[in-house]
Design a protein around this motif. Sequence first.
Motif, PDB file in Angstrom:
ATOM      1  N   ALA A 149       0.859  -1.199  -0.005  1.00  0.00           N
ATOM      2  CA  ALA A 149      -0.062   0.183  -0.027  1.00  0.00           C
ATOM      3  C   ALA A 149       0.758   1.234   0.022  1.00  0.00           C
ATOM      4  O   ALA A 149       0.493   2.320  -0.805  1.00  0.00           O
ATOM      5  N   LYS A 150       2.098   1.223   0.770  1.00  0.00           N
ATOM      6  CA  LYS A 150       2.853   2.403   0.774  1.00  0.00           C
ATOM      7  C   LYS A 150       3.607   2.733  -0.469  1.00  0.00           C
ATOM      8  O   LYS A 150       3.660   3.836  -0.775  1.00  0.00           O
ATOM      9  N   ALA A 151       3.937   1.580  -1.112  1.00  0.00           N
ATOM     10  CA  ALA A 151       4.508   1.541  -2.667  1.00  0.00           C
ATOM     11  C   ALA A 151       3.588   2.255  -3.520  1.00  0.00           C
ATOM     12  O   ALA A 151       3.926   3.093  -4.150  1.00  0.00           O
ATOM     13  N   GLN A 152       2.239   1.882  -3.339  1.00  0.00           N
ATOM     14  CA  GLN A 152       1.344   2.330  -4.363  1.00  0.00           C
ATOM     15  C   GLN A 152       1.146   3.832  -4.032  1.00  0.00           C
ATOM     16  O   GLN A 152       0.909   4.380  -5.041  1.00  0.00           O
ATOM     17  N   LYS A 153       0.945   4.097  -2.789  1.00  0.00           N
ATOM     18  CA  LYS A 153       1.041   5.556  -2.506  1.00  0.00           C
ATOM     19  C   LYS A 153       2.039   6.488  -3.185  1.00  0.00           C
ATOM     20  O   LYS A 153       1.985   7.631  -3.561  1.00  0.00           O
ATOM     21  N   LYS A 154       3.196   5.940  -2.972  1.00  0.00           N
ATOM     22  CA  LYS A 154       4.345   6.264  -3.618  1.00  0.00           C
ATOM     23  C   LYS A 154       4.376   6.773  -5.136  1.00  0.00           C
ATOM     24  O   LYS A 154       4.682   7.905  -5.639  1.00  0.00           O
ATOM     25  N   LEU A 155       3.832   5.480  -5.969  1.00  0.00           N
ATOM     26  CA  LEU A 155       3.671   5.848  -7.028  1.00  0.00           C
ATOM     27  C   LEU A 155       2.520   6.672  -7.470  1.00  0.00           C
ATOM     28  O   LEU A 155       2.602   7.558  -8.433  1.00  0.00           O
ATOM     29  N   LEU A 156       1.331   6.668  -6.831  1.00  0.00           N
ATOM     30  CA  LEU A 156       0.211   7.577  -7.183  1.00  0.00           C
ATOM     31  C   LEU A 156      -0.017   8.775  -6.580  1.00  0.00           C
ATOM     32  O   LEU A 156      -0.848   9.499  -7.188  1.00  0.00           O
ATOM     33  N   GLY A 157       0.748   9.103  -5.563  1.00  0.00           N
ATOM     34  CA  GLY A 157       0.757  10.523  -4.898  1.00  0.00           C
ATOM     35  C   GLY A 157      -0.670  10.894  -4.191  1.00  0.00           C
ATOM     36  O   GLY A 157      -1.298   9.938  -3.562  1.00  0.00           O
ATOM     37  N   GLU A 158      -1.125  12.009  -4.603  1.00  0.00           N
ATOM     38  CA  GLU A 158      -2.265  12.795  -3.992  1.00  0.00           C
ATOM     39  C   GLU A 158      -3.515  12.110  -4.726  1.00  0.00           C
ATOM     40  O   GLU A 158      -4.492  12.074  -4.070  1.00  0.00           O
ATOM     41  N   ALA A 159      -3.519  11.342  -5.678  1.00  0.00           N
ATOM     42  CA  ALA A 159      -4.527  10.355  -6.091  1.00  0.00           C
ATOM     43  C   ALA A 159      -5.105   9.491  -5.150  1.00  0.00           C
ATOM     44  O   ALA A 159      -6.281   9.128  -5.216  1.00  0.00           O
ATOM     45  N   VAL A 160      -4.123   9.127  -4.322  1.00  0.00           N
ATOM     46  CA  VAL A 160      -4.518   8.107  -3.420  1.00  0.00           C
ATOM     47  C   VAL A 160      -4.753   8.503  -1.846  1.00  0.00           C
ATOM     48  O   VAL A 160      -3.688   9.340  -1.404  1.00  0.00           O
ATOM     49  N   CYS A 161      -5.548   8.166  -1.192  1.00  0.00           N
ATOM     50  CA  CYS A 161      -5.450   8.406   0.276  1.00  0.00           C
ATOM     51  C   CYS A 161      -5.441   7.338   1.128  1.00  0.00           C
ATOM     52  O   CYS A 161      -6.217   6.317   1.028  1.00  0.00           O
ATOM     53  N   LEU A 162      -4.263   7.220   1.507  1.00  0.00           N
ATOM     54  CA  LEU A 162      -4.010   5.684   2.357  1.00  0.00           C
ATOM     55  C   LEU A 162      -4.316   6.113   3.895  1.00  0.00           C
ATOM     56  O   LEU A 162      -3.619   7.026   4.805  1.00  0.00           O
ATOM     57  N   VAL A 163      -5.275   5.293   4.434  1.00  0.00           N
ATOM     58  CA  VAL A 163      -5.470   5.425   6.076  1.00  0.00           C
ATOM     59  C   VAL A 163      -5.157   4.011   6.561  1.00  0.00           C
ATOM     60  O   VAL A 163      -5.011   3.104   6.102  1.00  0.00           O
ATOM     61  N   ALA A 164      -5.622   4.380   8.045  1.00  0.00           N
ATOM     62  CA  ALA A 164      -5.444   3.073   8.870  1.00  0.00           C
ATOM     63  C   ALA A 164      -6.675   1.963   8.424  1.00  0.00           C
ATOM     64  O   ALA A 164      -7.801   2.537   8.153  1.00  0.00           O
ATOM     65  N   PRO A 165      -6.338   0.873   8.740  1.00  0.00           N
ATOM     66  CA  PRO A 165      -7.565  -0.124   8.398  1.00  0.00           C
ATOM     67  C   PRO A 165      -8.829  -0.052   9.468  1.00  0.00           C
ATOM     68  O   PRO A 165      -8.884  -1.238  10.146  1.00  0.00           O
ATOM     69  N   ALA A 166      -9.464   0.939   9.513  1.00  0.00           N
ATOM     70  CA  ALA A 166     -10.431   1.024  10.464  1.00  0.00           C
ATOM     71  C   ALA A 166     -11.950   1.680   9.828  1.00  0.00           C
ATOM     72  O   ALA A 166     -11.633   2.659   9.107  1.00  0.00           O
ATOM     73  N   PRO A 167     -12.920   0.972   9.642  1.00  0.00           N
ATOM     74  CA  PRO A 167     -13.980   1.156   9.016  1.00  0.00           C
ATOM     75  C   PRO A 167     -14.473   2.524   9.144  1.00  0.00           C
ATOM     76  O   PRO A 167     -14.959   3.417   8.404  1.00  0.00           O
ATOM     77  N   ARG A 168     -14.572   3.248  10.488  1.00  0.00           N
ATOM     78  CA  ARG A 168     -14.797   4.428  10.781  1.00  0.00           C
ATOM     79  C   ARG A 168     -13.939   5.467  10.291  1.00  0.00           C
ATOM     80  O   ARG A 168     -14.266   6.789   9.618  1.00  0.00           O
ATOM     81  N   ILE A 169     -12.752   5.148  10.150  1.00  0.00           N
ATOM     82  CA  ILE A 169     -11.543   6.335   9.595  1.00  0.00           C
ATOM     83  C   ILE A 169     -11.816   6.374   8.184  1.00  0.00           C
ATOM     84  O   ILE A 169     -11.903   7.406   7.472  1.00  0.00           O
ATOM     85  N   VAL A 170     -12.085   5.179   7.439  1.00  0.00           N
ATOM     86  CA  VAL A 170     -12.177   5.139   6.093  1.00  0.00           C
ATOM     87  C   VAL A 170     -13.423   6.008   5.674  1.00  0.00           C
ATOM     88  O   VAL A 170     -13.762   6.750   4.790  1.00  0.00           O
ATOM     89  N   PRO A 203     -14.929  20.164  -2.526  1.00  0.00           N
ATOM     90  CA  PRO A 203     -14.454  20.035  -4.118  1.00  0.00           C
ATOM     91  C   PRO A 203     -12.916  20.300  -4.423  1.00  0.00           C
ATOM     92  O   PRO A 203     -12.795  19.738  -5.489  1.00  0.00           O
ATOM     93  N   VAL A 204     -12.329  21.076  -3.787  1.00  0.00           N
ATOM     94  CA  VAL A 204     -10.956  21.426  -3.930  1.00  0.00           C
ATOM     95  C   VAL A 204     -10.250  20.162  -3.851  1.00  0.00           C
ATOM     96  O   VAL A 204      -9.257  19.743  -4.550  1.00  0.00           O
ATOM     97  N   LEU A 205     -10.455  19.523  -2.628  1.00  0.00           N
ATOM     98  CA  LEU A 205      -9.744  18.337  -2.398  1.00  0.00           C
ATOM     99  C   LEU A 205      -9.974  17.193  -3.339  1.00  0.00           C
ATOM    100  O   LEU A 205      -9.005  16.680  -3.948  1.00  0.00           O
ATOM    101  N   TYR A 206     -11.061  17.225  -3.787  1.00  0.00           N
ATOM    102  CA  TYR A 206     -11.657  16.118  -4.618  1.00  0.00           C
ATOM    103  C   TYR A 206     -10.737  16.374  -6.075  1.00  0.00           C
ATOM    104  O   TYR A 206     -10.193  15.493  -6.758  1.00  0.00           O
ATOM    105  N   ASN A 207     -10.908  17.458  -6.585  1.00  0.00           N
ATOM    106  CA  ASN A 207     -10.254  17.930  -7.648  1.00  0.00           C
ATOM    107  C   ASN A 207      -9.030  17.724  -7.768  1.00  0.00           C
ATOM    108  O   ASN A 207      -8.354  17.135  -8.773  1.00  0.00           O
ATOM    109  N   ARG A 208      -8.376  17.948  -6.888  1.00  0.00           N
ATOM    110  CA  ARG A 208      -6.850  17.692  -6.528  1.00  0.00           C
ATOM    111  C   ARG A 208      -6.252  16.159  -6.598  1.00  0.00           C
ATOM    112  O   ARG A 208      -5.242  15.818  -7.515  1.00  0.00           O
ATOM    113  N   MET A 209      -6.921  15.600  -6.189  1.00  0.00           N
ATOM    114  CA  MET A 209      -6.914  13.979  -6.030  1.00  0.00           C
ATOM    115  C   MET A 209      -7.286  13.472  -7.573  1.00  0.00           C
ATOM    116  O   MET A 209      -6.641  12.710  -7.978  1.00  0.00           O
ATOM    117  N   ALA A 210      -8.463  14.064  -8.097  1.00  0.00           N
ATOM    118  CA  ALA A 210      -8.704  13.634  -9.388  1.00  0.00           C
ATOM    119  C   ALA A 210      -7.582  14.067 -10.553  1.00  0.00           C
ATOM    120  O   ALA A 210      -7.748  13.384 -11.679  1.00  0.00           O
TER     121      ALA A 210
END
Length: 279
Positions: A240-261, A272-279
Amino acid sequence: TLREIHKAISLVVCVGDVYPLLLAGLFVKRPMIFLATAKSEYINGHFPVEYWLMRKYCQKVFARDKATAEAMVNNGVAADFAGNLMMDILMQDHSVYPKKSSDPLICLLPGSRDDAYLNLGDLLDCVSIIVEERTCEFAVPLAPGLSFGEIKRTIDLQRYGPACAFEEPSPREKSQGIEGKIIMKNRVEIPVLKGCFAGLLKSCDLVIGLAGTANEQAAGLGKPVITFPGRGVQFTERFAKAQKKLLGEAVCLVAPAPRIVAEHVQIILSDPVLYNRMA
């Protein structure tokens, strides 16, 4: 086997990592093209011995991205970047998944291997929290080799996940690619689809994924991706960390907890600003 058939071969096309390249170089000894899909300069580039194998055996190498092609050329490899096959195949598919409402459509990507059944239970836990705060549509694209029957068996057997019912599709639904439906306790209905991956990915607003290539494809189409380390052997914390490194801000990597997700789903869909930046 390669020794036995090598006289009948005129050209070799190797896809993936350097292992098939090495086999073909040693035992076929014919002109060779290499589609190097397994490694990217954005994570960890190729080793010197891999560059040496490419120089020795390949007439042409196609890299998965421009930066990797440039690194290959700098190491004396006849390389080029002509597109990314994982993205090109999506763009050739003009299907569109029909949304039922104006609510956000969230695509759940459990992966393509046996871990997918375990991952889907974790994703359903996230769904049960998300719908407490927001009305959304959900859908699961099922990879070839996976089955709706095994989803039902695995989640029932483990008594894991908040799913309370599994419905078989009607003949009409089956013709639309629906393998089955997961009915949550709060009556959220989640279709499980086959053969609809590209259309679903294009139509969705957000992805929650524990997948390798599919997460990359989602990011490539401009879909924000939320991900977390799975409990199986494929989508580990390291992966997951390697994928985050590859995809940067397009990915939000969080802890494996349903409420945090669920919290991050609300944040991304509400900003909308955050959404467009990730997109």
